[in-house]
Design an enzyme around this catalytic site. Structure first.
Site, PDB file in Angstrom:
ATOM      1  N   TRP A 217       7.731  -1.838  -1.442  1.00  0.00           N
ATOM      2  CA  TRP A 217       8.428  -2.600  -2.484  1.00  0.00           C
ATOM      3  C   TRP A 217       7.435  -3.241  -3.443  1.00  0.00           C
ATOM      4  CZ3 TRP A 217       9.445  -8.370  -2.285  1.00  0.00           C
ATOM      5  CH2 TRP A 217       8.465  -9.022  -1.521  1.00  0.00           C
ATOM      6  N   ASP A 218       6.166  -3.245  -3.053  1.00  0.00           N
ATOM      7  CA  ASP A 218       5.110  -3.795  -3.917  1.00  0.00           C
ATOM      8  C   ASP A 218       5.261  -3.240  -5.336  1.00  0.00           C
ATOM      9  OD1 ASP A 218       4.407  -3.825  -1.176  1.00  0.00           O
ATOM     10  OD2 ASP A 218       2.283  -4.021  -1.621  1.00  0.00           O
TER      11      ASP A 218
ATOM     12  N   GLU B   5       7.388 -11.715   6.416  1.00  0.00           N
ATOM     13  CA  GLU B   5       7.319 -10.924   7.659  1.00  0.00           C
ATOM     14  C   GLU B   5       6.979 -11.764   8.888  1.00  0.00           C
ATOM     15  OE1 GLU B   5       4.787  -7.537   6.956  1.00  0.00           O
ATOM     16  OE2 GLU B   5       6.268  -6.614   5.633  1.00  0.00           O
TER      17      GLU B   5
ATOM     18  N   LYS C 280       4.629 -15.939   6.093  1.00  0.00           N
ATOM     19  CA  LYS C 280       3.480 -15.112   5.725  1.00  0.00           C
ATOM     20  C   LYS C 280       3.329 -15.121   4.200  1.00  0.00           C
ATOM     21  CE  LYS C 280       1.812 -10.349   6.346  1.00  0.00           C
ATOM     22  NZ  LYS C 280       2.228  -8.973   6.669  1.00  0.00           N
ATOM     23  N   GLN C 281       4.475 -15.135   3.514  1.00  0.00           N
ATOM     24  CA  GLN C 281       4.448 -14.953   2.058  1.00  0.00           C
ATOM     25  C   GLN C 281       5.726 -15.519   1.438  1.00  0.00           C
ATOM     26  OE1 GLN C 281       4.984 -10.829   3.629  1.00  0.00           O
ATOM     27  NE2 GLN C 281       5.208 -10.426   1.440  1.00  0.00           N
TER      28      GLN C 281
HETATM   29  C1  BGC Z   1       3.255  -7.597   3.224  1.00  0.00           C
HETATM   30  C2  BGC Z   1       4.348  -6.719   2.657  1.00  0.00           C
HETATM   31  C3  BGC Z   1       3.713  -5.675   1.767  1.00  0.00           C
HETATM   32  C4  BGC Z   1       2.667  -4.890   2.525  1.00  0.00           C
HETATM   33  C5  BGC Z   1       1.940  -3.886   1.663  1.00  0.00           C
HETATM   34  C6  BGC Z   1       2.239  -6.741   3.942  1.00  0.00           C
HETATM   35  O1  BGC Z   1       1.183  -7.547   4.382  1.00  0.00           O
HETATM   36  O2  BGC Z   1       3.782  -8.543   4.117  1.00  0.00           O
HETATM   37  O3  BGC Z   1       5.242  -7.509   1.917  1.00  0.00           O
HETATM   38  O4  BGC Z   1       4.685  -4.832   1.284  1.00  0.00           O
HETATM   39  O5  BGC Z   1       1.702  -5.794   3.031  1.00  0.00           O
HETATM   40  O6  BGC Z   1       1.252  -4.504   0.634  1.00  0.00           O
END
Ligand code: BGC
Length: 759
Positions: A352-353, A479, A591-592
């Site tokens: 989804w990035d 996550e 995490k984000q």
């Molecule tokens: C993030 C995801 C992301 C992935 C790839 C992970 O560390 O939590 O949101 O899509 O990295 O960049």
């Protein structure tokens, strides 16, 4: 060396070398070559010697201890392809190496205007032969198959002959690390050499992946400005040209033209390889460089952002934009992987990035490239439908969390398949593209079907409860929290997905009823079903906590214990490498950005007060262990008015790879963060938003900057923005019907091309 357009690093330190292999990758969206040294390092130095082709993959089985129903059986991974980097310079029996003899000077830099990566060296061999070398590389942005290396060799204190040994090598492996989930495990030997050919002094190796039978070739031709004698040596997996140059003082100019082709794009990759290299090697390296800089001139004419006051930052910022251009797929079978083409982290997968972090830049600066990225999702729609069926959904499409050709590649469903929000993210990016370009023809052809099919999934996984439409057992962007009910982000994005499915249905009914009927027949969509979209959207449950006056991340988040941040040592971050997922899931720890991200993407769904309260609440709980986090916190800090904070978060994103702040740049650069840097400026400090009938700006300059200038394309017009301490100036090329709000006040360009307001 700094003029704002150069990235340089002259370190020969082991740790820096590995990081710099990623930093100095040269790519063009088709091929990507890590910044390895042609002549290699000493044998005991760690290296990831890598070359890649976007979307060229091997399919490998996923080993499970306990496999449950509908777990993906196999996954795709990017392939380290045939290495064409090797070049060795031999003087009187001594081989040039930066780790032997004396290095009188060494500079390496990436020139982002010229699109060229260079090493300049003054070297004295152990026996005293002095050489000046300029080694330049380009991955052509015009001829995507071409990776060219040029050597300028000056003999300073001798005139004997020099031998150049240039090889291509098919004995390659992928990089693995069993202890880091962000890097591949197992499956390192995935490519076998099929043929090694020599024809009219042109060398070629073709190799094939074992299971997916994807073929890749490299075809190499050399050119030299001095008299020489060339011979070749072949093995089962490599081929070497030994070029003895005539003695004398002349400066040697040597070019190695490597052309890559593959069976996913070329009907006859072997023949085409020979044909293309013959054609392209007619051009000198200088001519190729000129084409490269012409291409970049056009790119920078829109993409450039200039910041008055901070050189290092200016450079870092351009680097991030340059990497975006280098990494983005230039056709519709490829996309942009989490690490671009700079390394093997996340195995070359698309996430989804692309939609949430990277597409905004392309949509507003290079809409043609944005189209490819969107079309790619259209090309894998059938796989997404299939995945939905596997998941037990009768209708709709479930886009894979990570993939190359469309199949789900995530074996860890709590932070993979459960992230259903990717469906809504994809729909959101189509809508943003539509709002920014007004390109309905594109949307009706490649977007509407995706938006209908993604919308359907919410009806499949959601249900009505106490009058609201609710969605259970999903994972949001954060996550560190998994499989929860009513994730605010997922629900509000699903609401948008459903709403736009209805909007586009009605718009198509008005503008092209025939196409709508065809489409509805194709996917068996009825008016009644569209009404269910509307109802679910209207009734979508968006969790809100009355006491804290924030949107709750999900139904259970706020009742969990708060993570013990005080007693978590610094070295235990990122948490994912030090705690079992269940330990992490039990706490309020992020995490984000999650709810904060939703408040950025859909700011009109919450009041400013809720947005601010949510920011204050979640910020304290966010580790930013994902590189996708800081940019969002920066953008939202700008919106709320926390300008110093916005600046600090921005600084984290701008130099994340150049300063290796996450410690894993060796696995590749962080593409989403790079898109995030651009967003932190354009959406953050300048406060740009693309609304349905206007665009808006809300500029707030950090105190460190004297000026900010950028441009973007909106509905076919180039809009140039300049902000300084006193005023904001917005210009278009000619009067037009664009409505622009600055700080909430509406302006029009009907009779003028420039608007200037005092801040
Ligand atoms: C993030 C995801 C992301 C992935 C790839 C992970 O560390 O939590 O949101 O899509 O990295 O960049």
């Amino acid at each position: 060396m700094s003029n704002g357009w150069m990235i340089s690093d002259n370190s020969l330190d082991i740790k820096e070398l590995l990081k710099n292999e990623s930093i100095f990758n040269i790519s063009n969206g088709y091929i990507g070559i890590r910044g390895n040294f042609e002549e290699k390092y000493p044998d005991d130095y760690p290296t990831v010697r890598g070359s890649y082709i976007n979307a060229l993959y091997e399919e490998v089985s996923i080993p499970y201890g306990e496999k449950a129903y509908a777990f993906p059986e196999a996954m795709q991974k990017i392939v380290n392809i045939i290495d064409a980097q090797d070049i060795n310079i031999i003087v009187n029996g001594e081989g040039f190496s930066l780790f032997e003899g004396t290095v009188k000077s060494f500079q390496r830099y990436l020139d982002m205007k010229e699109g060229c990566y260079v090493r300049e060296i003054y070297w004295v061999s152990p026996l005293g032969k002095e050489l000046k070398l300029k080694i330049s590389r380009i991955a052509s942005l015009k001829y995507l198959e071409l990776f060219a290396i040029n050597y300028e060799i000056e003999k300073v204190n001798f005139d004997e002959d020099i031998t150049i040994i240039s090889s291509i090598n098919g004995d390659v492996t992928n990089f693995t690390d069993d202890n880091d989930p962000r890097v591949a495990a197992g499956h390192s030997h995935i490519l076998s050499v099929k043929s090694v050919e020599l024809e009219d002094e042109i060398m070629q190796i073709a190799s094939e992946t074992h299971n997916s039978k994807n073929l890749v070739t490299v075809t190499t031709k050399h050119s030299l400005n001095v008299a020489n004698d060339i011979s070749f040596e072949k093995t089962d997996t490599s081929i070497k040209a030994i070029i003895k140059t005539a003695p004398g003082k002349a400066i040697i100019n040597f070019t190695k033209y490597n052309v890559y082709t593959d069976s996913r794009r070329y009907k006859n990759p072997l023949k085409d390889g020979f044909k293309i290299v013959r054609e392209l090697s007619k051009m000198t390296f200088e001519e190729l460089k000129k084409l490269q800089s012409d291409f970049l001139k056009e790119f920078w004419s829109i993409a450039n952002i200039s910041i008055g006051g901070e050189d290092k930052l200016q450079q870092g910022l351009r680097y991030n934009l340059y990497e975006l251009l280098q990494s983005v797929g230039k056709d519709t079978i490829s996309n942009i992987s989490a690490k671009g083409l700079s390394g093997e982290g996340y195995e070359g997968h698309y996430f989804w990035d692309t939609e949430i972090y990277i597409l905004p830049f392309f949509t507003l600066c290079c809409p043609k490239l944005a189209k490819n990225l969107l079309k790619y999702r259209y090309t894998i729609l059938d796989s997404a439908r299939l995945r939905a069926r596997e998941m037990g959904h009768k209708k709709g499409a479930a886009y894979p969390w990570r993939t190359i050709v469309g199949g789900e590649c995530s074996s860890y469903f709590p932070a993979g398949t459960a992230q259903y929000h990717i469906n809504a993210d994809i729909a959101y990016s189509y809508v943003q593209y539509y709002l920014a370009t007004g390109d309905f023809d594109f949307i009706k052809e490649f977007g509407v079907e995706v938006i209908f099919e993604t919308a359907r999934i919410w009806l499949e996984i959601g249900h009505y409860h106490e009058g609201f439409f609710k969605i259970d057992d999903v994972t949001g962007p954060d996550e560190y929290t998994a499989i929860i009910n009513n994730n605010y982000y997922t629900n509000v994005m699903a609401k948008h997905n459903l709403k736009w499915a209805v909007r586009l249905y009605n718009e198509l009914l008005l503008k092209d009823e025939e196409l709508l009927n065809e489409l509805c027949e194709k996917i068996a969509l009825t008016k009644e079903e569209v009404e269910t979209f509307e109802k679910a959207s209207d009734k979508m449950y968006l969790p809100y906590d009355e006491e804290l006056k924030i949107n709750a991340q999900d139904d259970s988040f706020l009742s969990k214990a708060i993570w013990d941040f005080e007693n978590t040592p610094k070295e235990n971050y990122p948490l994912l490498l030090h705690y079992h997922p269940l330990t992490i899931y039990r706490y309020q720890v992020l995490k984000q950005a999650d709810t904060v991200l939703a408040h950025f993407l859909l700011e009109d769904e919450a009041s400013l007060e809720t947005i601010k309260n949510s920011y204050d609440y979640y910020e304290k709980l966010t580790t930013h262990d994902s590189s996708l986090s800081c940019a969002v916190y920066s953008i939202m800090a700008s919106k709320i008015g926390y300008i110093d904070k916005a600046y600090d978060y921005f600084m984290e994103t701008a130099l994340l790879d150049l300063e290796d702040t996450h410690g894993n740049t060796k696995d590749g650069v962080h593409m989403a963060n790079m898109g995030g840097t651009w967003m932190s400026i354009v959406y953050g400090f300048a406060g740009l938003r693309i609304k349905e009938d206007h665009i808006s700006l809300n500029p707030k300059l950090p105190k460190h900057w004297s000026e900010l200038k950028f441009s973007f394309k909106y509905k076919g017009f180039v809009i140039a923005v300049k902000v300084n301490k006193d005023k904001t100036e917005v210009k278009v090329q000619k009067p037009c019907s664009i409505n622009l709000k600055i700080n909430g006040r509406l302006y029009s360009f009907e009779n003028n091309t420039s608007i200037e307001i005092l801040n």
